[in-house]
Design an enzyme around this catalytic site. Sequence first.
Site, PDB file in Angstrom:
ATOM      1  N   ARG A  43       0.802  -1.221   0.000  1.00  0.00           N
ATOM      2  CA  ARG A  43       0.000   0.000   0.000  1.00  0.00           C
ATOM      3  C   ARG A  43       0.836   1.274   0.000  1.00  0.00           C
ATOM      4  O   ARG A  43       0.291   2.358   0.056  1.00  0.00           O
ATOM      5  CB  ARG A  43      -0.901   0.018   1.248  1.00  0.00           C
ATOM      6  CG  ARG A  43      -1.917  -1.086   1.303  1.00  0.00           C
ATOM      7  CD  ARG A  43      -2.993  -0.849   0.306  1.00  0.00           C
ATOM      8  NE  ARG A  43      -4.182  -1.617   0.590  1.00  0.00           N
ATOM      9  CZ  ARG A  43      -5.329  -1.457  -0.027  1.00  0.00           C
ATOM     10  NH1 ARG A  43      -5.431  -0.534  -0.954  1.00  0.00           N
ATOM     11  NH2 ARG A  43      -6.362  -2.200   0.258  1.00  0.00           N
ATOM     12  N   HIS A  81       3.684 -11.501  -4.370  1.00  0.00           N
ATOM     13  CA  HIS A  81       2.646 -10.714  -5.045  1.00  0.00           C
ATOM     14  C   HIS A  81       3.064  -9.250  -5.070  1.00  0.00           C
ATOM     15  O   HIS A  81       3.507  -8.698  -4.079  1.00  0.00           O
ATOM     16  CB  HIS A  81       1.314 -10.857  -4.311  1.00  0.00           C
ATOM     17  CG  HIS A  81       0.126 -10.480  -5.138  1.00  0.00           C
ATOM     18  ND1 HIS A  81      -0.083  -9.188  -5.577  1.00  0.00           N
ATOM     19  CD2 HIS A  81      -0.906 -11.214  -5.618  1.00  0.00           C
ATOM     20  CE1 HIS A  81      -1.198  -9.155  -6.284  1.00  0.00           C
ATOM     21  NE2 HIS A  81      -1.710 -10.372  -6.340  1.00  0.00           N
ATOM     22  N   TYR A  86      -0.455  -3.379  -5.166  1.00  0.00           N
ATOM     23  CA  TYR A  86      -1.728  -3.047  -5.820  1.00  0.00           C
ATOM     24  C   TYR A  86      -1.649  -1.687  -6.510  1.00  0.00           C
ATOM     25  O   TYR A  86      -2.477  -1.365  -7.356  1.00  0.00           O
ATOM     26  CB  TYR A  86      -2.863  -3.014  -4.795  1.00  0.00           C
ATOM     27  CG  TYR A  86      -3.149  -4.337  -4.137  1.00  0.00           C
ATOM     28  CD1 TYR A  86      -3.226  -5.502  -4.881  1.00  0.00           C
ATOM     29  CD2 TYR A  86      -3.346  -4.429  -2.763  1.00  0.00           C
ATOM     30  CE1 TYR A  86      -3.504  -6.719  -4.287  1.00  0.00           C
ATOM     31  CE2 TYR A  86      -3.619  -5.639  -2.150  1.00  0.00           C
ATOM     32  CZ  TYR A  86      -3.698  -6.783  -2.924  1.00  0.00           C
ATOM     33  OH  TYR A  86      -3.965  -7.984  -2.329  1.00  0.00           O
ATOM     34  N   HIS A  99      -0.260  -7.630 -11.169  1.00  0.00           N
ATOM     35  CA  HIS A  99      -1.455  -7.274 -11.937  1.00  0.00           C
ATOM     36  C   HIS A  99      -1.055  -6.442 -13.146  1.00  0.00           C
ATOM     37  O   HIS A  99      -0.236  -5.527 -13.018  1.00  0.00           O
ATOM     38  CB  HIS A  99      -2.425  -6.478 -11.073  1.00  0.00           C
ATOM     39  CG  HIS A  99      -3.014  -7.266  -9.951  1.00  0.00           C
ATOM     40  ND1 HIS A  99      -3.700  -6.692  -8.910  1.00  0.00           N
ATOM     41  CD2 HIS A  99      -3.009  -8.595  -9.705  1.00  0.00           C
ATOM     42  CE1 HIS A  99      -4.099  -7.628  -8.076  1.00  0.00           C
ATOM     43  NE2 HIS A  99      -3.690  -8.788  -8.532  1.00  0.00           N
ATOM     44  N   GLU A 107      -1.025 -11.826 -13.871  1.00  0.00           N
ATOM     45  CA  GLU A 107      -2.252 -12.426 -13.353  1.00  0.00           C
ATOM     46  C   GLU A 107      -3.452 -12.030 -14.212  1.00  0.00           C
ATOM     47  O   GLU A 107      -3.598 -10.870 -14.598  1.00  0.00           O
ATOM     48  CB  GLU A 107      -2.480 -11.978 -11.909  1.00  0.00           C
ATOM     49  CG  GLU A 107      -3.682 -12.636 -11.256  1.00  0.00           C
ATOM     50  CD  GLU A 107      -3.804 -12.271  -9.778  1.00  0.00           C
ATOM     51  OE1 GLU A 107      -4.894 -12.459  -9.221  1.00  0.00           O
ATOM     52  OE2 GLU A 107      -2.812 -11.786  -9.194  1.00  0.00           O
ATOM     53  N   ASP A 130      -6.016 -17.000 -11.942  1.00  0.00           N
ATOM     54  CA  ASP A 130      -6.850 -16.933 -10.742  1.00  0.00           C
ATOM     55  C   ASP A 130      -8.215 -17.507 -11.124  1.00  0.00           C
ATOM     56  O   ASP A 130      -8.881 -17.015 -12.037  1.00  0.00           O
ATOM     57  CB  ASP A 130      -6.986 -15.477 -10.287  1.00  0.00           C
ATOM     58  CG  ASP A 130      -7.769 -15.345  -8.993  1.00  0.00           C
ATOM     59  OD1 ASP A 130      -8.939 -15.792  -8.951  1.00  0.00           O
ATOM     60  OD2 ASP A 130      -7.246 -14.784  -8.024  1.00  0.00           O
ATOM     61  N   HIS A 132     -11.155 -14.996 -10.815  1.00  0.00           N
ATOM     62  CA  HIS A 132     -11.078 -13.977 -11.858  1.00  0.00           C
ATOM     63  C   HIS A 132     -11.506 -14.549 -13.207  1.00  0.00           C
ATOM     64  O   HIS A 132     -12.246 -13.912 -13.960  1.00  0.00           O
ATOM     65  CB  HIS A 132      -9.653 -13.444 -11.982  1.00  0.00           C
ATOM     66  CG  HIS A 132      -9.160 -12.726 -10.773  1.00  0.00           C
ATOM     67  ND1 HIS A 132      -7.885 -12.203 -10.678  1.00  0.00           N
ATOM     68  CD2 HIS A 132      -9.764 -12.435  -9.595  1.00  0.00           C
ATOM     69  CE1 HIS A 132      -7.729 -11.631  -9.500  1.00  0.00           C
ATOM     70  NE2 HIS A 132      -8.854 -11.773  -8.820  1.00  0.00           N
ATOM     71  N   HIS A 141      -3.940 -19.122  -8.636  1.00  0.00           N
ATOM     72  CA  HIS A 141      -4.556 -18.631  -7.415  1.00  0.00           C
ATOM     73  C   HIS A 141      -5.876 -19.376  -7.281  1.00  0.00           C
ATOM     74  O   HIS A 141      -6.700 -19.353  -8.201  1.00  0.00           O
ATOM     75  CB  HIS A 141      -4.807 -17.118  -7.485  1.00  0.00           C
ATOM     76  CG  HIS A 141      -3.571 -16.297  -7.298  1.00  0.00           C
ATOM     77  ND1 HIS A 141      -3.540 -14.938  -7.500  1.00  0.00           N
ATOM     78  CD2 HIS A 141      -2.318 -16.650  -6.902  1.00  0.00           C
ATOM     79  CE1 HIS A 141      -2.324 -14.484  -7.257  1.00  0.00           C
ATOM     80  NE2 HIS A 141      -1.561 -15.510  -6.894  1.00  0.00           N
ATOM     81  N   ASP A 194     -15.251  -9.523  -8.608  1.00  0.00           N
ATOM     82  CA  ASP A 194     -14.223 -10.343  -7.981  1.00  0.00           C
ATOM     83  C   ASP A 194     -14.486 -10.470  -6.496  1.00  0.00           C
ATOM     84  O   ASP A 194     -14.049  -9.643  -5.706  1.00  0.00           O
ATOM     85  CB  ASP A 194     -12.844  -9.721  -8.244  1.00  0.00           C
ATOM     86  CG  ASP A 194     -11.722 -10.542  -7.624  1.00  0.00           C
ATOM     87  OD1 ASP A 194     -11.946 -11.741  -7.399  1.00  0.00           O
ATOM     88  OD2 ASP A 194     -10.653  -9.989  -7.359  1.00  0.00           O
ATOM     89  N   HIS A 211     -13.986 -13.286  -3.688  1.00  0.00           N
ATOM     90  CA  HIS A 211     -13.437 -14.600  -3.361  1.00  0.00           C
ATOM     91  C   HIS A 211     -14.306 -15.326  -2.337  1.00  0.00           C
ATOM     92  O   HIS A 211     -14.753 -14.742  -1.356  1.00  0.00           O
ATOM     93  CB  HIS A 211     -12.026 -14.455  -2.803  1.00  0.00           C
ATOM     94  CG  HIS A 211     -11.043 -13.949  -3.805  1.00  0.00           C
ATOM     95  ND1 HIS A 211      -9.682 -13.939  -3.565  1.00  0.00           N
ATOM     96  CD2 HIS A 211     -11.194 -13.445  -5.050  1.00  0.00           C
ATOM     97  CE1 HIS A 211      -9.056 -13.451  -4.620  1.00  0.00           C
ATOM     98  NE2 HIS A 211      -9.960 -13.130  -5.535  1.00  0.00           N
ATOM     99  N   GLU A 270      -6.285 -17.785  -1.782  1.00  0.00           N
ATOM    100  CA  GLU A 270      -6.525 -16.413  -1.342  1.00  0.00           C
ATOM    101  C   GLU A 270      -7.938 -16.305  -0.778  1.00  0.00           C
ATOM    102  O   GLU A 270      -8.590 -15.278  -0.867  1.00  0.00           O
ATOM    103  CB  GLU A 270      -6.366 -15.441  -2.511  1.00  0.00           C
ATOM    104  CG  GLU A 270      -4.980 -15.404  -3.090  1.00  0.00           C
ATOM    105  CD  GLU A 270      -4.877 -14.480  -4.286  1.00  0.00           C
ATOM    106  OE1 GLU A 270      -3.838 -13.836  -4.453  1.00  0.00           O
ATOM    107  OE2 GLU A 270      -5.860 -14.381  -5.062  1.00  0.00           O
TER     108      GLU A 270
END
Length: 493
Positions: A156, A189, A192, A229, A266, A300, A303, A337, A350, A352, A382
Amino acid sequence: MCPPSRPTRSAKSRAATKITADTAEEATVEETTVKRTTRGRGAVKKEEVVEEKKVVVKKVAATKRKGKSQDDEDEDIENKDPVEEETKKPAPKKRKTKASAEEDAAPLAARTPVESMKRKLYIGAHVSSAGGVQNSITNAVHIGANAFAVFLKSQRKWVSPPLDPSAASSFHDLAKLHSYSVGDHVLPHGSYLVNLAQIDKAKADQAYANFVDDLQRCATLGIKLYNFHPGSTGGEPIEEACARIASQLNRAHKEPGTGQTVTVIENMCGSGNVIGSRFEELAMIIDGVEDKSRVGVCIDTCHAFAAGHDLRTPEAFAKTMQLFDEIVGLKYLKAFHLNDSKAPFGSHRDLHANIGTGFLGLRAFHNLMNYEPVQGLPMVLETPIEEKGSDGKMVENKQIWADEIKLLESLVGMDVESEEFKKIEEELQKRGASERAKIQEQVDKKAEKDAKKAEKDAAKAGKKGLAAAAKGTASISGFFKKKVVKEESEAEE
């Protein structure tokens, strides 16, 4: 006579540490030099210098991990547009309660020896690295994982402290101690915030620097796979956005200190301007990469399903994977994923869900676990692990991951017509029924709203069209009327 030494735990048992909702055990390997006095023949004392290694464990505060559950109505953070996310202020930290004493016990499940499986499956979850990257090893051991994902720094923030050399050293030692092949089965990973498709130069440079920093951390740790991503078009043409991503990858692959780390793209669910929901978009990026040995794809399951790639039946699964092979190529498939979906097929949402409880269902994961090309690939859960405690507050229950790993491993060779499979499938679907119904209702309402809007827009366009047509007809009529009058006048003359 020397007194007998007190029995001590082995370094391996000390390193198999545990995690609670808000504490993690930081494991480091320390080297010490000690002098030992021994007695030889004739009671002659001798001194020798000995190098000793020991695993030192201490508790540190745990931070949030990727894949933490959101409110059911909110999309998973993974598919948020990075262009929008980078302008947001960090969300306030949620206060958590301490987990029960049982959660503080050593490994929740033993790791299944891969050589004992019918298929060589490396299944794990995205674990915490709170207190240092070395703790991801002990956290993976804690849930019985044979593979794992981790953030190598804050996901972040744009700038993070450099990788601590002692943490890197401990990471290597613990990986060796617990027999993890970090080059093959650890899948870090990316942030973001990073958008390699960014068109603004200043922002593009910022994203690139963050990306390269992660690749250099991977190389230092001996990690060969790095998941990220693809980013957002920002409203620009998709072909140009994919070309920008490929260009940034080409630059990054040539940077010193990045080793041979493979940049793994991904796939995404297809919301807004986010790139990567169509296999063609992944292929466009790969096509522009010069060193094809350093690029791959992570699928994923949530996704893919939300984007319109069906995995639920053996026939649908085979068709989807055949399509992937034709457009992208199975040689680029590097990881998975593993997530079920709270949202229905093709919803582009999306959300999960735990394995078997969502719209994908247990059969989709049976198809995947029995698919030959997944052997040897890291497969990372995840799925949400937060649940309400007795006091009504949310706590993490890592037993969920430990159980899901064992469930997925058990699907290899299982007969889907057996009572065992049907019983598990029914129980899991029942557990997720209320969530599926709630999200389905949201999707239906949105579809109805969108349909009404489209109908109104079409009606407005139709009225404008009729008015334009009428105006055109009047103009044509007027033209011919004037022409007739003119011709009559000329005839009279």
